[in-house]
Motif scaffolding. Structure first.
Motif, PDB file in Angstrom:
ATOM      1  N   MET A   1       0.842  -1.185   0.000  1.00  0.00           N
ATOM      2  CA  MET A   1       0.000   0.000   0.000  1.00  0.00           C
ATOM      3  C   MET A   1       0.884   1.245   0.000  1.00  0.00           C
ATOM      4  SD  MET A   1      -3.295  -0.205   2.422  1.00  0.00           S
ATOM      5  CE  MET A   1      -3.416  -1.771   3.208  1.00  0.00           C
ATOM      6  N   ASN A   2       0.471   2.210  -0.767  1.00  0.00           N
ATOM      7  CA  ASN A   2       1.260   3.442  -0.757  1.00  0.00           C
ATOM      8  C   ASN A   2       0.786   4.354   0.378  1.00  0.00           C
ATOM      9  OD1 ASN A   2      -1.099   4.599  -1.653  1.00  0.00           O
ATOM     10  ND2 ASN A   2      -0.421   4.790  -3.765  1.00  0.00           N
ATOM     11  N   ASN A   3       1.643   5.270   0.746  1.00  0.00           N
ATOM     12  CA  ASN A   3       1.371   6.135   1.900  1.00  0.00           C
ATOM     13  C   ASN A   3       0.194   7.076   1.674  1.00  0.00           C
ATOM     14  OD1 ASN A   3       3.288   5.007   3.495  1.00  0.00           O
ATOM     15  ND2 ASN A   3       4.830   6.573   3.129  1.00  0.00           N
ATOM     16  N   GLU A   4      -0.047   7.508   0.428  1.00  0.00           N
ATOM     17  CA  GLU A   4      -1.174   8.408   0.165  1.00  0.00           C
ATOM     18  C   GLU A   4      -2.498   7.727   0.512  1.00  0.00           C
ATOM     19  OE1 GLU A   4      -0.794   9.566  -3.863  1.00  0.00           O
ATOM     20  OE2 GLU A   4       0.968  10.824  -3.488  1.00  0.00           O
ATOM     21  N   PHE A   5      -2.623   6.467   0.138  1.00  0.00           N
ATOM     22  CA  PHE A   5      -3.835   5.721   0.445  1.00  0.00           C
ATOM     23  C   PHE A   5      -4.021   5.568   1.955  1.00  0.00           C
ATOM     24  CE2 PHE A   5      -5.879   1.634   1.381  1.00  0.00           C
ATOM     25  CZ  PHE A   5      -7.126   1.871   0.811  1.00  0.00           C
ATOM     26  N   ILE A   6      -2.945   5.294   2.653  1.00  0.00           N
ATOM     27  CA  ILE A   6      -3.016   5.123   4.106  1.00  0.00           C
ATOM     28  C   ILE A   6      -3.395   6.434   4.783  1.00  0.00           C
ATOM     29  CG2 ILE A   6      -1.654   4.592   6.158  1.00  0.00           C
ATOM     30  CD1 ILE A   6      -0.123   2.562   4.454  1.00  0.00           C
ATOM     31  N   ILE A   7      -2.853   7.552   4.301  1.00  0.00           N
ATOM     32  CA  ILE A   7      -3.189   8.850   4.884  1.00  0.00           C
ATOM     33  C   ILE A   7      -4.660   9.168   4.674  1.00  0.00           C
ATOM     34  CG2 ILE A   7      -2.786  11.339   4.686  1.00  0.00           C
ATOM     35  CD1 ILE A   7       0.188  10.619   4.197  1.00  0.00           C
ATOM     36  N   VAL A   8      -5.182   8.923   3.491  1.00  0.00           N
ATOM     37  CA  VAL A   8      -6.610   9.150   3.225  1.00  0.00           C
ATOM     38  C   VAL A   8      -7.454   8.237   4.111  1.00  0.00           C
ATOM     39  CG1 VAL A   8      -8.435   8.896   1.484  1.00  0.00           C
ATOM     40  CG2 VAL A   8      -6.271   9.989   0.875  1.00  0.00           C
ATOM     41  N   VAL A  78      -7.090   3.054  14.147  1.00  0.00           N
ATOM     42  CA  VAL A  78      -6.357   4.263  13.768  1.00  0.00           C
ATOM     43  C   VAL A  78      -4.912   4.183  14.270  1.00  0.00           C
ATOM     44  CG1 VAL A  78      -6.166   6.751  14.204  1.00  0.00           C
ATOM     45  CG2 VAL A  78      -8.366   5.769  13.566  1.00  0.00           C
ATOM     46  N   LEU A  79      -4.705   3.697  15.472  1.00  0.00           N
ATOM     47  CA  LEU A  79      -3.345   3.576  16.005  1.00  0.00           C
ATOM     48  C   LEU A  79      -2.523   2.544  15.240  1.00  0.00           C
ATOM     49  CD1 LEU A  79      -4.028   3.804  19.838  1.00  0.00           C
ATOM     50  CD2 LEU A  79      -3.022   5.540  18.348  1.00  0.00           C
ATOM     51  N   ILE A  80      -3.139   1.442  14.849  1.00  0.00           N
ATOM     52  CA  ILE A  80      -2.431   0.421  14.083  1.00  0.00           C
ATOM     53  C   ILE A  80      -2.021   0.963  12.720  1.00  0.00           C
ATOM     54  CG2 ILE A  80      -2.712  -1.802  12.864  1.00  0.00           C
ATOM     55  CD1 ILE A  80      -2.249  -2.092  15.850  1.00  0.00           C
ATOM     56  N   ILE A  81      -2.954   1.619  12.033  1.00  0.00           N
ATOM     57  CA  ILE A  81      -2.628   2.163  10.712  1.00  0.00           C
ATOM     58  C   ILE A  81      -1.583   3.274  10.841  1.00  0.00           C
ATOM     59  CG2 ILE A  81      -3.553   3.445   8.736  1.00  0.00           C
ATOM     60  CD1 ILE A  81      -6.135   1.840   9.099  1.00  0.00           C
ATOM     61  N   GLY A  82      -1.693   4.076  11.899  1.00  0.00           N
ATOM     62  CA  GLY A  82      -0.683   5.107  12.132  1.00  0.00           C
ATOM     63  C   GLY A  82       0.692   4.508  12.362  1.00  0.00           C
ATOM     64  N   GLY A  83       0.739   3.357  13.000  1.00  0.00           N
ATOM     65  CA  GLY A  83       2.008   2.676  13.205  1.00  0.00           C
ATOM     66  C   GLY A  83       2.624   2.172  11.902  1.00  0.00           C
ATOM     67  N   VAL A  84       1.789   1.867  10.927  1.00  0.00           N
ATOM     68  CA  VAL A  84       2.289   1.422   9.616  1.00  0.00           C
ATOM     69  C   VAL A  84       3.044   2.557   8.932  1.00  0.00           C
ATOM     70  CG1 VAL A  84       1.541   0.705   7.299  1.00  0.00           C
ATOM     71  CG2 VAL A  84       0.492  -0.308   9.328  1.00  0.00           C
ATOM     72  N   LEU A  85       2.619   3.798   9.164  1.00  0.00           N
ATOM     73  CA  LEU A  85       3.280   4.934   8.525  1.00  0.00           C
ATOM     74  C   LEU A  85       4.671   5.210   9.091  1.00  0.00           C
ATOM     75  CD1 LEU A  85       0.397   7.528   8.146  1.00  0.00           C
ATOM     76  CD2 LEU A  85       1.538   6.224   6.361  1.00  0.00           C
ATOM     77  N   ARG A  86       4.935   4.760  10.279  1.00  0.00           N
ATOM     78  CA  ARG A  86       6.257   5.005  10.889  1.00  0.00           C
ATOM     79  C   ARG A  86       7.254   4.270  10.115  1.00  0.00           C
ATOM     80  NH1 ARG A  86       6.858   4.584  16.971  1.00  0.00           N
ATOM     81  NH2 ARG A  86       8.545   5.924  16.452  1.00  0.00           N
TER      82      ARG A  86
END
Length: 86
Positions: A1-8, A78-86
């Motif tokens: 998954m790209n970061n833009e999709f995760i941010i949205v 939300v916390l799990i997905i936020g952890g993916v961005l790290r």
């Protein structure tokens, strides 16, 4: 998954959590407990827990438990997905 999709996805989840949270606040207030609109959000968990006890009607208890589950689950996601961005 790209970061833009995760941010949205995170933005949409945060909006959904806020909608559910403020509906829970309205529910808490409609049942006679105090809920502040702008701060003390985590105090709402205690209020919802209080509404889930036996002294309230079954319908109120079920709704309080539903809000507890929804809010806890969505915050966790939300916390799990936020952890993916790290």
């Amino acid at each position: 998954m790209n970061n833009e999709f995760i941010i949205v996805l995170i933005i949409l989840l945060v909006v959904a959590v806020n909608i559910i949270w403020y509906r829970a606040k309205m529910f808490i207030r409609s049942n006679g407990l105090k809920a502040n609109w702008f701060w003390s959000h985590f105090r709402d968990f205690y209020s919802l827990y209080s509404l889930s006890k036996d002294k309230y009607p079954r319908e109120v208890r079920v709704k309080a438990i539903m809000y507890l589950i929804y809010l806890s689950g969505m915050i966790f996601i939300v916390l799990i997905i936020g952890g993916v961005l790290r």
